[in-house]
Design a protein around this motif. Sequence first.
Motif, PDB file in Angstrom:
ATOM      1  N   LEU A  38       0.824  -1.205   0.000  1.00 58.44           N
ATOM      2  CA  LEU A  38       0.000   0.000   0.000  1.00 58.44           C
ATOM      3  C   LEU A  38       0.864   1.263   0.000  1.00 58.44           C
ATOM      4  O   LEU A  38       0.653   2.171  -0.809  1.00 58.44           O
ATOM      5  N   ILE A  39       1.838   1.329   0.892  1.00 63.24           N
ATOM      6  CA  ILE A  39       2.634   2.555   0.948  1.00 63.24           C
ATOM      7  C   ILE A  39       3.589   2.658  -0.243  1.00 63.24           C
ATOM      8  O   ILE A  39       3.995   3.764  -0.610  1.00 63.24           O
ATOM      9  N   ALA A  40       3.911   1.523  -0.883  1.00 62.63           N
ATOM     10  CA  ALA A  40       4.729   1.584  -2.103  1.00 62.63           C
ATOM     11  C   ALA A  40       3.996   2.364  -3.182  1.00 62.63           C
ATOM     12  O   ALA A  40       4.590   3.184  -3.891  1.00 62.63           O
ATOM     13  N   ALA A  41       2.690   2.115  -3.316  1.00 66.43           N
ATOM     14  CA  ALA A  41       1.898   2.836  -4.310  1.00 66.43           C
ATOM     15  C   ALA A  41       1.782   4.314  -3.944  1.00 66.43           C
ATOM     16  O   ALA A  41       1.850   5.188  -4.811  1.00 66.43           O
ATOM     17  N   GLN A  42       1.654   4.597  -2.667  1.00 62.86           N
ATOM     18  CA  GLN A  42       1.503   5.979  -2.218  1.00 62.86           C
ATOM     19  C   GLN A  42       2.803   6.767  -2.319  1.00 62.86           C
ATOM     20  O   GLN A  42       2.810   7.951  -2.661  1.00 62.86           O
ATOM     21  N   GLN A  43       3.911   6.102  -2.025  1.00 61.74           N
ATOM     22  CA  GLN A  43       5.200   6.797  -1.922  1.00 61.74           C
ATOM     23  C   GLN A  43       6.120   6.536  -3.122  1.00 61.74           C
ATOM     24  O   GLN A  43       7.288   6.915  -3.110  1.00 61.74           O
ATOM     25  N   GLN A  44       5.597   5.873  -4.136  1.00 57.18           N
ATOM     26  CA  GLN A  44       6.289   5.705  -5.423  1.00 57.18           C
ATOM     27  C   GLN A  44       7.637   4.991  -5.311  1.00 57.18           C
ATOM     28  O   GLN A  44       8.674   5.481  -5.750  1.00 57.18           O
ATOM     29  N   PHE A  45       7.603   3.814  -4.663  1.00 54.84           N
ATOM     30  CA  PHE A  45       8.743   2.909  -4.728  1.00 54.84           C
ATOM     31  C   PHE A  45       8.216   1.526  -5.100  1.00 54.84           C
ATOM     32  O   PHE A  45       7.016   1.264  -5.001  1.00 54.84           O
ATOM     33  N   THR A  46       9.074   0.685  -5.586  1.00 57.22           N
ATOM     34  CA  THR A  46       8.641  -0.663  -5.948  1.00 57.22           C
ATOM     35  C   THR A  46       8.783  -1.582  -4.745  1.00 57.22           C
ATOM     36  O   THR A  46       9.711  -1.434  -3.934  1.00 57.22           O
ATOM     37  N   PHE A  47       7.865  -2.528  -4.642  1.00 61.83           N
ATOM     38  CA  PHE A  47       7.885  -3.477  -3.537  1.00 61.83           C
ATOM     39  C   PHE A  47       7.651  -4.876  -4.077  1.00 61.83           C
ATOM     40  O   PHE A  47       6.618  -5.161  -4.676  1.00 61.83           O
ATOM     41  N   ASP A  48       8.628  -5.742  -3.893  1.00 61.67           N
ATOM     42  CA  ASP A  48       8.517  -7.145  -4.262  1.00 61.67           C
ATOM     43  C   ASP A  48       8.722  -7.988  -3.010  1.00 61.67           C
ATOM     44  O   ASP A  48       9.368  -7.552  -2.046  1.00 61.67           O
ATOM     45  N   ALA A  49       8.172  -9.184  -3.018  1.00 60.71           N
ATOM     46  CA  ALA A  49       8.302 -10.062  -1.862  1.00 60.71           C
ATOM     47  C   ALA A  49       8.542 -11.493  -2.320  1.00 60.71           C
ATOM     48  O   ALA A  49       8.057 -11.910  -3.382  1.00 60.71           O
ATOM     49  N   THR A  50       9.296 -12.233  -1.529  1.00 61.34           N
ATOM     50  CA  THR A  50       9.613 -13.610  -1.882  1.00 61.34           C
ATOM     51  C   THR A  50       9.750 -14.460  -0.630  1.00 61.34           C
ATOM     52  O   THR A  50      10.216 -13.981   0.412  1.00 61.34           O
ATOM     53  N   THR A  51       9.336 -15.718  -0.742  1.00 62.99           N
ATOM     54  CA  THR A  51       9.572 -16.696   0.313  1.00 62.99           C
ATOM     55  C   THR A  51      10.784 -17.560  -0.011  1.00 62.99           C
ATOM     56  O   THR A  51      11.147 -18.432   0.778  1.00 62.99           O
ATOM     57  N   ASP A  52      11.411 -17.305  -1.140  1.00 62.95           N
ATOM     58  CA  ASP A  52      12.572 -18.081  -1.581  1.00 62.95           C
ATOM     59  C   ASP A  52      13.854 -17.400  -1.107  1.00 62.95           C
ATOM     60  O   ASP A  52      14.339 -16.457  -1.726  1.00 62.95           O
TER      61      ASP A  52
END
Length: 257
Positions: free
Chosen positions: A53-67
């Motif tokens: 949510l804050i990535a969209a608001q603050q214009q940064f990319t956010f990726d997530a991984t369990t690997d």
Amino acid sequence: MMTNPFLFIFFLLLSFFSSPAQSPRFKVAAFYSTKGEMDHVDFARDGLYFFDLIAAQQQFTFDATTDWTNLNDNYLANYDVVIWLNDFPQTDDQRKAFERFIGRGGAWLGCHVSAFNLPDSKWKWFNEFLGGAYFHSNNWPPLPAKVVVDDRSHPVTKRLPASYDSPTGEWYQWTPSPRENKDVKVLMSLSKESYPLGVKTIIKDGDTPVVWTNTRYKMLYMNMGHGNKIFSSQDQNNMITDGLLWLGGAERMEVKK
């Protein structure tokens, strides 16, 4: 003067789609696990939603991984900030890749159990990275606690009051206290009013930093990260948001309502 409306629409669309996309201000990768203590998994799931949510608001990319094998040079080269939500690297290759990432100027946000380490831990670099702090004790069951802000002038804590009631969590006490390290800047601590804290396991007294940075690195550790109440405090959400932006080297953008 363009009189053909179809040509006008065509060139308008062409201009729209050919305009350069706005570049992200920085890039974040979160590592987490879906296994282990359920309260840690619940926090990670809530964290994914919050950071997205804050990535969209603050214009940064956010990726997530369990690997966690993605904790390697090639993958990390794509990111500026790494978050460990509820776990930590398990192999020497992953640990060394993280050390190199930090050595190249990468930033780290660690949550709760991600900093768990004991004196017999083999990863001595990580203990030094934390400021020399080893896990000593904790409260049980998880409880809310009053926290005080040690430095309200820091970018991470500038929007916080002098103190606030942090939602239910499991609080760690460390030995030696990271405050004893001259390179550590403690930003928040448990209030003395919170002691004794616990029922089955009790933190009776002492110095309990809960948010700090080792100023030799781009890093921020926060004790928060146990259970599904962590993001229920606006003050705490402000701290987490500002902490991530600080690590990413960006100022907070006002969100239009």
